[in-house]
Design a protein around this motif. Structure first.
Motif, PDB file in Angstrom:
ATOM      1  N   UNK A   1       0.849  -1.191   0.000  1.00 31.43           N
ATOM      2  CA  UNK A   1       0.000   0.000   0.000  1.00 31.43           C
ATOM      3  C   UNK A   1       0.886   1.244   0.000  1.00 31.43           C
ATOM      4  N   UNK A   2       0.985   1.866  -1.158  1.00 26.88           N
ATOM      5  CA  UNK A   2       1.822   3.055  -1.340  1.00 26.88           C
ATOM      6  C   UNK A   2       0.960   4.182  -1.899  1.00 26.88           C
ATOM      7  N   UNK A   3       0.572   5.107  -1.017  1.00 29.33           N
ATOM      8  CA  UNK A   3      -0.420   6.142  -1.331  1.00 29.33           C
ATOM      9  C   UNK A   3      -1.610   5.535  -2.085  1.00 29.33           C
ATOM     10  N   UNK A   4      -2.370   4.676  -1.385  1.00 23.68           N
ATOM     11  CA  UNK A   4      -3.516   4.026  -2.015  1.00 23.68           C
ATOM     12  C   UNK A   4      -4.627   5.016  -2.311  1.00 23.68           C
ATOM     13  N   UNK A   5      -5.275   4.834  -3.455  1.00 24.67           N
ATOM     14  CA  UNK A   5      -6.272   5.815  -3.865  1.00 24.67           C
ATOM     15  C   UNK A   5      -7.672   5.235  -4.008  1.00 24.67           C
ATOM     16  N   UNK A   6      -7.797   4.029  -4.532  1.00 23.55           N
ATOM     17  CA  UNK A   6      -9.139   3.484  -4.704  1.00 23.55           C
ATOM     18  C   UNK A   6      -9.211   2.101  -4.094  1.00 23.55           C
TER      19      UNK A   6
ATOM     20  N   UNK B   1      -9.730  -5.155  -3.222  1.00 26.33           N
ATOM     21  CA  UNK B   1      -8.704  -4.677  -4.140  1.00 26.33           C
ATOM     22  C   UNK B   1      -8.366  -3.228  -3.819  1.00 26.33           C
ATOM     23  N   UNK B   2      -7.080  -2.918  -3.835  1.00 25.69           N
ATOM     24  CA  UNK B   2      -6.618  -1.558  -3.549  1.00 25.69           C
ATOM     25  C   UNK B   2      -5.638  -1.128  -4.627  1.00 25.69           C
ATOM     26  N   UNK B   3      -5.879   0.050  -5.225  1.00 20.51           N
ATOM     27  CA  UNK B   3      -4.930   0.604  -6.196  1.00 20.51           C
ATOM     28  C   UNK B   3      -4.017   1.600  -5.486  1.00 20.51           C
TER      29      UNK B   3
ATOM     30  N   UNK C   1      -1.944  -2.837  -8.095  1.00 22.64           N
ATOM     31  CA  UNK C   1      -3.243  -3.263  -7.567  1.00 22.64           C
ATOM     32  C   UNK C   1      -2.982  -4.459  -6.659  1.00 22.64           C
ATOM     33  N   UNK C   2      -3.443  -4.371  -5.422  1.00 21.44           N
ATOM     34  CA  UNK C   2      -3.219  -5.417  -4.431  1.00 21.44           C
ATOM     35  C   UNK C   2      -4.556  -6.033  -4.032  1.00 21.44           C
TER      36      UNK C   2
END
Length: 370
Positions: free
Chosen positions: A163-168, A177-179, A194-195
């Motif tokens: 998670x590196x400055x997650x936005x969505x 899902x995390x972008x 995307x994780x």
């Protein structure tokens, strides 16, 4: 705290590329033009469009079937960035307050406020009804907050190196899902990704990641559950015309995430949750270069309208579209224009403007509830 990175396009935002900026827009726009009602001022309708007014710090309401607009339907927290709906309740992400506030759709009464912690800068929210939880991406804290839908409390906060400055954030079956944009400066991003996290009785556990590329700046995601896909808008770097959409295969989770297609759209695209005409499998993007589109032709995805030939060009040098929702019942697009403070109604047949309605300050993230 809220920063210029909290936009539906590149971190530091489109307004940073202009000579003015957020502060200037606040000065020009000021407070909401109309008094904000303390309760619902119009009857509840079966279909309602909600959008956040980021600068006015309100939620706006448009009822498509009656053509009724309430520019400032009810007040929310500081610098709202995203909105979601579940079971008659409206969830608003307040970036400036580091909180999520919850409202009753029928009355607009506030049902609760979930404080996420100092310096989180929450950006977006996704509801997982089957798991009784909501998930919030914390842009400045590199974390994911988990909210219980029954108690309306934060039950945990997930920290992970991916998670590196997650936005969505989005939900697919038993996965969250995390972008991550990997923001460095307005013109520099690390390897976006995307994780996927697996939801279980023990909480969230890391499942897999997919790297979208250096300077790709993955902004928002749209899950297509029927095909086991997530579509990710890659906004690219500020002032460049390098927007893309990458379509990822989720069917092999938790073993991995694979790329299926990559489309060159140009512009600075952003996908909103409702921006998919399911009947015709046409997808719509909003951004600084206008409304863009692509579709599935039976074998693969193909761009229909790129930044050189948009569905709808921006209205001027100070104009950009901050969200698009598809109204399939009326075969229309409902589009928010952030600097113009307007809601545009666009017919899909011929793509002609039916109406443009003045709303409030900084409309964003249109959400059609039906």
């Amino acid at each position: 705290m809220y920063t210029d990175t909290s936009w539906r396009r590149s971190a530091a935002g489109w307004l940073a590329a202009a000579s003015l900026g957020v502060a200037a827009v606040v000065l020009l726009s000021g407070c909401p033009a109309d008094p904000v009602p303390s309760s619902r001022a119009v009857p509840l309708q079966p279909r309602e469009l909600f959008f956040v007014n980021t600068l006015a710090e309100t939620v706006g309401l448009y009822q498509p079937d009656t053509d009724r607009l309430v520019a400032n339907a009810f007040p929310v927290g500081s610098m709202p960035n995203d909105i979601a709906w579940h079971d008659g309740r409206i969830f608003v992400v307040n970036s400036g307050d580091n909180s999520v506030t919850v409202y009753d759709q029928g009355s607009f009464d506030q049902l609760g406020e979930i404080y996420l912690g100092t310096g989180r800068n929450p950006y977006s929210i996704a509801i997982a009804a089957d798991h009784g939880a909501a998930y919030v991406a914390n842009f400045m804290h590199n974390s994911l907050s988990v909210i219980d839908l029954t108690s309306l409390t934060q039950i945990t906060e997930v920290l992970h190196s991916s998670l590196q400055t997650p936005q969505d954030v989005a939900v697919y079956q038993d996965f969250v899902l995390v972008s991550s944009t990997a923001y460095q400066t307005a013109a520099s991003f690390g390897p976006g990704s995307v994780t996927a996290f697996l939801v279980s009785d023990d909480g969230l556990t890391y499942a897999a990641s997919f790297v979208t590329g250096d300077n790709s700046n993955p902004q928002t995601m749209l899950v297509v559950p029927e095909r086991g896909e997530v579509h990710v808008a890659l906004t690219g770097i500020q002032s460049a015309d390098d927007g893309e959409v990458v379509v990822l295969d989720l069917t092999e989770l938790p073993d991995g995430i694979e790329e299926l297609h990559r489309l060159d759209t140009g512009g600075s695209p952003s996908i909103r949750t409702a921006s998919w005409h399911q009947g015709e499998e046409v997808f719509y993007l909003s951004g600084t270069k206008g409304i863009l589109s692509y579709h599935f032709d039976g074998d693969a995805y193909a761009v229909l309208h790129d930044s050189a030939d948009p569905v709808l060009p921006p209205g001027g040098s100070m104009s950009f579209y901050s969200g698009v929702a598809v109204d399939e019942s009326r075969d229309m697009l409902l589009i928010t224009d952030f600097p113009a403070d307007s809601l545009m109604l666009l017919a899909r047949q011929g793509y002609h403007v039916v109406d443009e309605k003045r709303v409030s300050d900084g409309p964003l993230a249109p959400l059609l509830v039906e």
